[in-house]
Design an enzyme around this catalytic site. Sequence first.
Site, PDB file in Angstrom:
ATOM      1  N   GLU A 193      21.704 -16.360  -8.275  1.00  0.00           N
ATOM      2  CA  GLU A 193      20.842 -17.290  -7.538  1.00  0.00           C
ATOM      3  C   GLU A 193      19.485 -16.662  -7.213  1.00  0.00           C
ATOM      4  O   GLU A 193      18.449 -17.322  -7.282  1.00  0.00           O
ATOM      5  CB  GLU A 193      21.532 -17.730  -6.238  1.00  0.00           C
ATOM      6  CG  GLU A 193      22.780 -18.595  -6.434  1.00  0.00           C
ATOM      7  CD  GLU A 193      24.052 -17.760  -6.613  1.00  0.00           C
ATOM      8  OE1 GLU A 193      23.946 -16.540  -6.899  1.00  0.00           O
ATOM      9  OE2 GLU A 193      25.157 -18.326  -6.489  1.00  0.00           O
ATOM     10  N   GLY A 207      11.443  -5.422 -32.014  1.00  0.00           N
ATOM     11  CA  GLY A 207      12.542  -6.246 -32.528  1.00  0.00           C
ATOM     12  C   GLY A 207      12.558  -7.655 -32.012  1.00  0.00           C
ATOM     13  O   GLY A 207      12.418  -8.597 -32.777  1.00  0.00           O
ATOM     14  N   SER A 208      12.730  -7.819 -30.703  1.00  0.00           N
ATOM     15  CA  SER A 208      12.858  -9.189 -30.203  1.00  0.00           C
ATOM     16  C   SER A 208      11.487  -9.811 -29.992  1.00  0.00           C
ATOM     17  O   SER A 208      10.522  -9.133 -29.660  1.00  0.00           O
ATOM     18  CB  SER A 208      13.648  -9.207 -28.896  1.00  0.00           C
ATOM     19  OG  SER A 208      13.016  -8.434 -27.926  1.00  0.00           O
ATOM     20  N   GLU A 226      20.242   7.622 -20.646  1.00  0.00           N
ATOM     21  CA  GLU A 226      20.786   7.136 -19.391  1.00  0.00           C
ATOM     22  C   GLU A 226      22.002   7.881 -18.853  1.00  0.00           C
ATOM     23  O   GLU A 226      22.119   8.116 -17.669  1.00  0.00           O
ATOM     24  CB  GLU A 226      21.184   5.689 -19.637  1.00  0.00           C
ATOM     25  CG  GLU A 226      21.531   4.940 -18.429  1.00  0.00           C
ATOM     26  CD  GLU A 226      21.700   3.495 -18.824  1.00  0.00           C
ATOM     27  OE1 GLU A 226      22.831   3.019 -18.818  1.00  0.00           O
ATOM     28  OE2 GLU A 226      20.680   2.861 -19.176  1.00  0.00           O
ATOM     29  N   HIS A 283      14.821   3.566 -31.383  1.00  0.00           N
ATOM     30  CA  HIS A 283      13.935   3.195 -30.275  1.00  0.00           C
ATOM     31  C   HIS A 283      14.580   3.587 -28.958  1.00  0.00           C
ATOM     32  O   HIS A 283      15.784   3.438 -28.779  1.00  0.00           O
ATOM     33  CB  HIS A 283      13.676   1.679 -30.301  1.00  0.00           C
ATOM     34  CG  HIS A 283      13.092   1.162 -29.025  1.00  0.00           C
ATOM     35  ND1 HIS A 283      11.781   1.398 -28.669  1.00  0.00           N
ATOM     36  CD2 HIS A 283      13.635   0.460 -27.989  1.00  0.00           C
ATOM     37  CE1 HIS A 283      11.545   0.852 -27.495  1.00  0.00           C
ATOM     38  NE2 HIS A 283      12.645   0.278 -27.061  1.00  0.00           N
ATOM     39  N   HIS A 294       6.860  -4.944 -19.924  1.00  0.00           N
ATOM     40  CA  HIS A 294       7.615  -5.412 -18.754  1.00  0.00           C
ATOM     41  C   HIS A 294       6.726  -6.200 -17.810  1.00  0.00           C
ATOM     42  O   HIS A 294       7.165  -6.665 -16.776  1.00  0.00           O
ATOM     43  CB  HIS A 294       8.252  -4.229 -18.031  1.00  0.00           C
ATOM     44  CG  HIS A 294       9.166  -3.450 -18.925  1.00  0.00           C
ATOM     45  ND1 HIS A 294       8.735  -2.361 -19.639  1.00  0.00           N
ATOM     46  CD2 HIS A 294      10.452  -3.645 -19.269  1.00  0.00           C
ATOM     47  CE1 HIS A 294       9.738  -1.910 -20.368  1.00  0.00           C
ATOM     48  NE2 HIS A 294      10.782  -2.666 -20.171  1.00  0.00           N
ATOM     49  N   CYS A 328       8.473  -1.864 -25.976  1.00  0.00           N
ATOM     50  CA  CYS A 328       9.874  -2.323 -26.023  1.00  0.00           C
ATOM     51  C   CYS A 328       9.890  -3.711 -26.646  1.00  0.00           C
ATOM     52  O   CYS A 328       8.843  -4.208 -27.068  1.00  0.00           O
ATOM     53  CB  CYS A 328      10.475  -2.331 -24.610  1.00  0.00           C
ATOM     54  SG  CYS A 328      12.276  -2.472 -24.596  1.00  0.00           S
TER      55      CYS A 328
HETATM   56  N1  GLN Z   1      15.469  -4.230 -30.334  1.00  0.00           N
HETATM   57  C1  GLN Z   1      15.583  -4.531 -28.932  1.00  0.00           C
HETATM   58  C2  GLN Z   1      14.556  -5.588 -28.564  1.00  0.00           C
HETATM   59  O1  GLN Z   1      13.529  -5.602 -29.153  1.00  0.00           O
HETATM   60  C3  GLN Z   1      15.355  -3.310 -28.089  1.00  0.00           C
HETATM   61  C4  GLN Z   1      15.480  -3.614 -26.624  1.00  0.00           C
HETATM   62  C5  GLN Z   1      15.434  -2.392 -25.734  1.00  0.00           C
HETATM   63  O2  GLN Z   1      15.089  -1.320 -26.159  1.00  0.00           O
HETATM   64  N2  GLN Z   1      15.754  -2.540 -24.484  1.00  0.00           N
HETATM   65  O3  GLN Z   1      14.762  -6.360 -27.650  1.00  0.00           O
HETATM   66 ZN    ZN Z   2      13.142  -0.631 -25.309  1.00  0.00          ZN
END
Ligand code: GLN
Ligand code: ZN
Length: 761
Positions: A16, A438-439, A611, A648, A701, A733
């Site tokens: 929410e 990528g995305s 991580e 990546h 971001h 990213c």
């Molecule tokens: N290939 C993924 C994208 O482009 C990588 C995402 C990521 O590194 N968090 O969304």
């Molecule tokens: Zn990334």
Amino acid sequence: MQTSVIGYPRVGKLRELKFATEKYFKNDITQEALLEQAKALRAEHLKSMKESGIDFIPVNDFSFYDGMLDTVILLNAIPARYRKLSVSELDTYFAMARGYQKDGKDVKALAMKKWFNTNYHYMVPEIEDDADIRLAGKKPFDEFKEALTYGVVAKPVLIGPFTFLKLARYTGTKCAADFADACAAAYSEALKKFANLGAKWVQFDEPALVYDLTAEEIALFEKLYKAILPAKGSVKVLLQTYFGDIRDAYEAVTALNFDGIGIDFLEGKESFSLVSTKGFPEQKVLFAGLVNGKNIWKNNYRKTLESLKKLAEKAENIVLSTSCSLLHVPYTLENETKLPESYKAHFAFAKEKLVELAQIAKIASCGSEGEASVCTGLLADNDSLFATARPDCENAAVRARLQAVKEEDFTRKPAFAEREKIQKAAFALPKFPTTTIGSFPQTADVKANRKAFKAGNITKEEYDAFNREKIRACVKLQEELDLDVLVHGEYERNDMVEYFGEQLNGYLFTEKAWVQSYGTRCVKPPIVWGDISREKPMTVEWSVFAKSCTNRPMKGMLTGPVTILNWSFPREDISHKESALQIALAIRDEVLDLEAAGINIIQIDEAALREKLPLRKSDWYSEYLDWAIPAFRLVHSGVKASTQIHTHMCYSEFTDIIPAIDNMDADVITFEASRSDLLILDALRANNFKTEVGPGVYDIHSPRVPSEEEIVNALSRMLARINPEKLWVNPDCGLKTRGTTETVASLRNMVAAAKLLRAAK
Ligand code: GLN
Ligand code: ZN
């Protein structure tokens, strides 16, 4: 025995808070409406804990974005560039979180980093030399008062001064120690305020104590608390640690005037031995972190009770606690309608963990005759879960295949230098090749298509046809933008791990088990239930279709085994190494299938590699990198020299593991660099990094659009440190969280910047 919760998930059982916040960002709802939603969630969380009989109920664990960012406001540490915006406090707060680009103003967000060894990200405070640290915020006090109105005398939670100062970045010449007095004064005042409001306990979170600490750092910790603790008056102070043991600071912590000490006995390898060899101060309360705040498996009551018994030999007063904040597990199992009961019985999410805490505490102090049968019943029920193997968990073929893996399967041939030559000739890309991660934007239509398919309103054919059209358009857009290495856009993926989890055998996936990753972003980690194997190709069709839409190189897109594992809830009955290698073999098959289908650039994302790096340096290789890096190598060692393997990584500080990253033996690595200060480039140079690199040239971001000039500047700084033959140009990213307009504008500037540099050199 009493029970304590370190922190509770904030976003709500159906996210929410995320939805309300995003609406607020889009100006669809007012600030008041957002505040109301937040208040309702806090009320619900308090109610759950109260009803479960939790004794130490946290407040101020709530946050609109992040607890470190809350602390920036609390301590008046807002950098000048955000103060100058002259917008409301909440909007200043969001400006630090996401950047601000409106009414001719243009300010970047604070840097974001992974919170210890979790997939949660915190905003990195930036402390300027002239920062006027003092108690300025009201949130913790307001939330305490709010809980009182529900009849709960809660335990306010603050990120402690040591952790705050240690994780902050200092933009000028001053350092943490220079702000110790001011910080101590602010926390002292906070304690006094809580005392006046009627608080009984205050929790200071100091997870930074689980790192390797220098004598200087321990001295800083002591100095801070020697100054703060005299202010506590009638309030008791719980020093809460988690994510590991506090071996370096144990003496200092136990010697200080804390009333309670919270220790993680699950992730803290040495926590038990610290307590048993060094003892635990008589008059203090031990908050024993024994209910896992990071994983979703049911607690093994018998084991926990044994641990409690062992601890009782050393500590007189024990409170049973979660091992860390429950922020890192999903909210509740109640909304999981598809998992069979025989599986569900093995899980406990945040809300269910409240019940576990209460039940274990009840059994631990089971007194009267009448209670005995209830306790025995609870224990017997729990025992039955661990008495037999879980259904559909083991797969003999997977185990045999892993057994048969040989040493040479971990090494790709020929060596990098030779491959680099072969690939340069084969792809003939321009200097500073441009690509994306990528995305592409997961716009409303993409999400609606997936939703309709999942709800059964459209057929698989319709779902796929829509995605093919998106891919076709995405490829066309990339050609128009004149990018060099294209991607298909990942429209068919909800999430880079769940997408694979859903297709691999051995994985379970959930419907609503969201966990906050950063701000309003949540992830839904799948669960490694059993041995992992791949049934059939998972991505080949999409990549082949995308390739058919263009003559330019098309990059195949996979997630690597370490990231898949790190972003899943792992098994606790076999090692992480074993699970990672099982996944590696499954992804290896996918790599080889992509190659056979003509995809000769393949990116294997290891966004989360860093991580789970152990927090202590001494454990880095032996406990982690020694299997994580080989797991990645096992994935790609079977491809031809002319197939280019990309990887990546993002969000983290990689400077200290550069040799390990080079040792992954990829051909190209792209990584996040725009929010941090390009320090990593010096490290690459110092380590003679062989892999070609694409340090992100802008921050995805944030919705702000970087200018061409800004990107040229970033690239020029990179070129001062990186061999021009090895430099790639890309965002930092994937673009899936961004809108289309800003994405196109940003990429246009990025390609223009690369072309400008090509012309100049
Ligand atoms: N290939 C993924 C994208 O482009 C990588 C995402 C990521 O590194 N968090 O969304
Ligand atoms: Zn990334």
